[in-house]
Design a protein around this motif. Structure first.
Motif, PDB file in Angstrom:
ATOM      1  N   GLU A  88      22.982 -38.468  -7.717  1.00 40.75           N
ATOM      2  CA  GLU A  88      24.193 -38.659  -8.505  1.00 40.75           C
ATOM      3  C   GLU A  88      25.052 -37.391  -8.511  1.00 40.75           C
ATOM      4  O   GLU A  88      26.237 -37.434  -8.785  1.00 40.75           O
ATOM      5  CB  GLU A  88      23.784 -39.026  -9.937  1.00 40.75           C
ATOM      6  CG  GLU A  88      24.916 -39.439 -10.827  1.00 40.75           C
ATOM      7  CD  GLU A  88      24.420 -39.797 -12.226  1.00 40.75           C
ATOM      8  OE1 GLU A  88      25.232 -39.662 -13.156  1.00 40.75           O
ATOM      9  OE2 GLU A  88      23.255 -40.200 -12.380  1.00 40.75           O
ATOM     10  N   TYR A  89      24.440 -36.240  -8.190  1.00 40.89           N
ATOM     11  CA  TYR A  89      25.128 -34.954  -8.235  1.00 40.89           C
ATOM     12  C   TYR A  89      25.046 -34.216  -6.904  1.00 40.89           C
ATOM     13  O   TYR A  89      24.129 -34.439  -6.116  1.00 40.89           O
ATOM     14  CB  TYR A  89      24.513 -34.056  -9.325  1.00 40.89           C
ATOM     15  CG  TYR A  89      24.698 -34.607 -10.710  1.00 40.89           C
ATOM     16  CD1 TYR A  89      25.894 -34.429 -11.384  1.00 40.89           C
ATOM     17  CD2 TYR A  89      23.688 -35.330 -11.327  1.00 40.89           C
ATOM     18  CE1 TYR A  89      26.078 -34.942 -12.651  1.00 40.89           C
ATOM     19  CE2 TYR A  89      23.861 -35.839 -12.600  1.00 40.89           C
ATOM     20  CZ  TYR A  89      25.054 -35.645 -13.254  1.00 40.89           C
ATOM     21  OH  TYR A  89      25.235 -36.159 -14.508  1.00 40.89           O
ATOM     22  N   ALA A  90      26.007 -33.329  -6.687  1.00 40.76           N
ATOM     23  CA  ALA A  90      26.017 -32.477  -5.504  1.00 40.76           C
ATOM     24  C   ALA A  90      26.572 -31.108  -5.890  1.00 40.76           C
ATOM     25  O   ALA A  90      27.551 -31.022  -6.630  1.00 40.76           O
ATOM     26  CB  ALA A  90      26.882 -33.100  -4.410  1.00 40.76           C
ATOM     27  N   PRO A  91      25.963 -30.028  -5.399  1.00 43.87           N
ATOM     28  CA  PRO A  91      26.440 -28.691  -5.740  1.00 43.87           C
ATOM     29  C   PRO A  91      27.608 -28.257  -4.852  1.00 43.87           C
ATOM     30  O   PRO A  91      27.602 -28.486  -3.646  1.00 43.87           O
ATOM     31  CB  PRO A  91      25.213 -27.806  -5.504  1.00 43.87           C
ATOM     32  CG  PRO A  91      24.450 -28.520  -4.445  1.00 43.87           C
ATOM     33  CD  PRO A  91      24.706 -29.990  -4.659  1.00 43.87           C
ATOM     34  N   ALA A  92      28.590 -27.655  -5.471  1.00 44.03           N
ATOM     35  CA  ALA A  92      29.735 -27.105  -4.743  1.00 44.03           C
ATOM     36  C   ALA A  92      29.950 -25.688  -5.258  1.00 44.03           C
ATOM     37  O   ALA A  92      29.414 -25.293  -6.287  1.00 44.03           O
ATOM     38  CB  ALA A  92      30.980 -27.959  -4.978  1.00 44.03           C
TER      39      ALA A  92
ATOM     40  N   MET B 254      26.678 -16.048   0.242  1.00 43.51           N
ATOM     41  CA  MET B 254      26.391 -14.950  -0.683  1.00 43.51           C
ATOM     42  C   MET B 254      27.598 -14.028  -0.850  1.00 43.51           C
ATOM     43  O   MET B 254      27.878 -13.562  -1.943  1.00 43.51           O
ATOM     44  CB  MET B 254      25.205 -14.120  -0.174  1.00 43.51           C
ATOM     45  CG  MET B 254      23.889 -14.833  -0.224  1.00 43.51           C
ATOM     46  SD  MET B 254      23.147 -14.767  -1.834  1.00 43.51           S
ATOM     47  CE  MET B 254      22.784 -13.049  -1.973  1.00 43.51           C
ATOM     48  N   SER B 255      28.312 -13.776   0.213  1.00 41.59           N
ATOM     49  CA  SER B 255      29.440 -12.840   0.135  1.00 41.59           C
ATOM     50  C   SER B 255      30.704 -13.475  -0.428  1.00 41.59           C
ATOM     51  O   SER B 255      31.591 -12.763  -0.888  1.00 41.59           O
ATOM     52  CB  SER B 255      29.723 -12.243   1.508  1.00 41.59           C
ATOM     53  OG  SER B 255      30.166 -13.242   2.395  1.00 41.59           O
ATOM     54  N   SER B 256      30.797 -14.802  -0.395  1.00 43.60           N
ATOM     55  CA  SER B 256      32.055 -15.428  -0.821  1.00 43.60           C
ATOM     56  C   SER B 256      31.962 -16.256  -2.100  1.00 43.60           C
ATOM     57  O   SER B 256      32.991 -16.637  -2.658  1.00 43.60           O
ATOM     58  CB  SER B 256      32.603 -16.314   0.299  1.00 43.60           C
ATOM     59  OG  SER B 256      31.733 -17.387   0.545  1.00 43.60           O
ATOM     60  N   CYS B 257      30.769 -16.527  -2.606  1.00 44.05           N
ATOM     61  CA  CYS B 257      30.608 -17.393  -3.781  1.00 44.05           C
ATOM     62  C   CYS B 257      31.063 -16.679  -5.049  1.00 44.05           C
ATOM     63  O   CYS B 257      30.619 -15.581  -5.352  1.00 44.05           O
ATOM     64  CB  CYS B 257      29.154 -17.814  -3.916  1.00 44.05           C
ATOM     65  SG  CYS B 257      28.857 -18.881  -5.337  1.00 44.05           S
ATOM     66  N   LYS B 258      31.968 -17.312  -5.787  1.00 45.07           N
ATOM     67  CA  LYS B 258      32.446 -16.773  -7.060  1.00 45.07           C
ATOM     68  C   LYS B 258      31.953 -17.594  -8.248  1.00 45.07           C
ATOM     69  O   LYS B 258      31.824 -17.067  -9.342  1.00 45.07           O
ATOM     70  CB  LYS B 258      33.984 -16.733  -7.092  1.00 45.07           C
ATOM     71  CG  LYS B 258      34.558 -15.708  -6.166  1.00 45.07           C
ATOM     72  CD  LYS B 258      34.137 -14.337  -6.632  1.00 45.07           C
ATOM     73  CE  LYS B 258      34.549 -13.277  -5.658  1.00 45.07           C
ATOM     74  NZ  LYS B 258      33.906 -12.016  -5.906  1.00 45.07           N
ATOM     75  N   ARG B 259      31.713 -18.876  -8.048  1.00 41.65           N
ATOM     76  CA  ARG B 259      31.239 -19.742  -9.128  1.00 41.65           C
ATOM     77  C   ARG B 259      30.639 -20.992  -8.519  1.00 41.65           C
ATOM     78  O   ARG B 259      31.061 -21.441  -7.467  1.00 41.65           O
ATOM     79  CB  ARG B 259      32.394 -19.989 -10.075  1.00 41.65           C
ATOM     80  CG  ARG B 259      32.783 -21.323 -10.431  1.00 41.65           C
ATOM     81  CD  ARG B 259      33.982 -21.420 -11.349  1.00 41.65           C
ATOM     82  NE  ARG B 259      34.614 -20.160 -11.663  1.00 41.65           N
ATOM     83  CZ  ARG B 259      34.983 -19.780 -12.884  1.00 41.65           C
ATOM     84  NH1 ARG B 259      34.763 -20.561 -13.892  1.00 41.65           N
ATOM     85  NH2 ARG B 259      35.577 -18.643 -13.094  1.00 41.65           N
ATOM     86  N   LEU B 260      29.627 -21.558  -9.175  1.00 40.80           N
ATOM     87  CA  LEU B 260      28.977 -22.788  -8.723  1.00 40.80           C
ATOM     88  C   LEU B 260      29.338 -23.928  -9.655  1.00 40.80           C
ATOM     89  O   LEU B 260      29.524 -23.721 -10.855  1.00 40.80           O
ATOM     90  CB  LEU B 260      27.455 -22.616  -8.722  1.00 40.80           C
ATOM     91  CG  LEU B 260      26.867 -21.797  -7.577  1.00 40.80           C
ATOM     92  CD1 LEU B 260      25.435 -21.413  -7.895  1.00 40.80           C
ATOM     93  CD2 LEU B 260      26.907 -22.586  -6.291  1.00 40.80           C
ATOM     94  N   ARG B 261      29.403 -25.120  -9.089  1.00 39.01           N
ATOM     95  CA  ARG B 261      29.715 -26.300  -9.889  1.00 39.01           C
ATOM     96  C   ARG B 261      28.882 -27.463  -9.360  1.00 39.01           C
ATOM     97  O   ARG B 261      28.885 -27.735  -8.160  1.00 39.01           O
ATOM     98  CB  ARG B 261      31.205 -26.627  -9.767  1.00 39.01           C
ATOM     99  CG  ARG B 261      31.605 -27.868 -10.525  1.00 39.01           C
ATOM    100  CD  ARG B 261      33.091 -28.125 -10.386  1.00 39.01           C
ATOM    101  NE  ARG B 261      33.414 -29.472 -10.838  1.00 39.01           N
ATOM    102  CZ  ARG B 261      34.510 -30.119 -10.520  1.00 39.01           C
ATOM    103  NH1 ARG B 261      35.414 -29.545  -9.751  1.00 39.01           N
ATOM    104  NH2 ARG B 261      34.716 -31.339 -10.966  1.00 39.01           N
ATOM    105  N   ILE B 262      28.166 -28.114 -10.261  1.00 35.64           N
ATOM    106  CA  ILE B 262      27.410 -29.304  -9.878  1.00 35.64           C
ATOM    107  C   ILE B 262      28.286 -30.496 -10.212  1.00 35.64           C
ATOM    108  O   ILE B 262      28.548 -30.791 -11.373  1.00 35.64           O
ATOM    109  CB  ILE B 262      26.055 -29.352 -10.604  1.00 35.64           C
ATOM    110  CG1 ILE B 262      25.237 -28.110 -10.230  1.00 35.64           C
ATOM    111  CG2 ILE B 262      25.302 -30.615 -10.231  1.00 35.64           C
ATOM    112  CD1 ILE B 262      23.950 -27.968 -10.962  1.00 35.64           C
ATOM    113  N   MET B 263      28.765 -31.143  -9.164  1.00 35.51           N
ATOM    114  CA  MET B 263      29.744 -32.221  -9.297  1.00 35.51           C
ATOM    115  C   MET B 263      29.062 -33.580  -9.264  1.00 35.51           C
ATOM    116  O   MET B 263      27.953 -33.729  -8.770  1.00 35.51           O
ATOM    117  CB  MET B 263      30.745 -32.162  -8.131  1.00 35.51           C
ATOM    118  CG  MET B 263      31.440 -30.845  -7.963  1.00 35.51           C
ATOM    119  SD  MET B 263      32.435 -30.795  -6.471  1.00 35.51           S
ATOM    120  CE  MET B 263      33.681 -32.006  -6.839  1.00 35.51           C
TER     121      MET B 263
END
Length: 166
Positions: free
Chosen positions: A120-124, A144-153
């Protein structure tokens, strides 16, 4: 009657506190006239005073923050955010397992063609440019070098994201 009163103690004088000599003119004394060195400055103390163990704890936390790479993690429908250090994980599988445990959900299998399926969910994640991309779309080091925030959509929103990427 007034002879027993100490009027010198209450007399107003021009000069530095604690000095008994009065300047003879209206000019400031030159540095050559001043023979005594200035008093050492007292250490400025903030208010309220900070205990030494709190200073050391704060220093340890700031050193820890510098060594880690903390990002916020949000989940659609959850009223709270979490913060994780992505440097603690050695790859996508380790990160996704931790996210599943943290939010008590199951994230499906990732495929480059279809994104995440079977859940039902996917991480972005949001990269430095503000673009939203699926976790797993780029190599781990680039993530690792570009991730600023995670969101489980929600899965439906993520599928639209996956088709826009490929």
């Amino acid at each position: 009657m007034l002879s027993h009163l100490n009027l010198e103690a209450t007399e107003l004088r021009l000069g530095l506190p604690g000095s008994d000599d009065l300047p003879s003119t209206n000019k400031r004394p030159s540095p050559e006239d001043h023979q005594t060195p200035p008093a050492p400055k007292a250490q400025i103390v903030g208010w309220p005073p900070v205990k030494s163990y709190r200073k050391s704890t704060a220093a340890a936390k700031s050193a820890e923050a510098e060594s880690g790479m903390y990002v916020k993690v949000s989940m659609d429908g959850a009223p709270y955010l979490r913060k994780i250090d992505i440097k603690l994980y050695d790859g996508y599988s380790h990160l996704l397992t931790a996210l599943e445990d943290m939010f008590k959900l199951s994230i499906g299998e990732y495929s480059e063609r279809e994104g995440y399926k079977g859940s039902e969910y996917a991480p972005a994640y949001e990269d430095k440019d503000g673009d939203l991309m699926l976790v797993g779309d780029v190599p781990w080091e680039m993530f690792m070098s570009s991730c600023k925030r995670l969101r489980i959509m929600r899965g439906a929103d993520a599928r639209g994201l996956a088709s826009a990427q490929h």
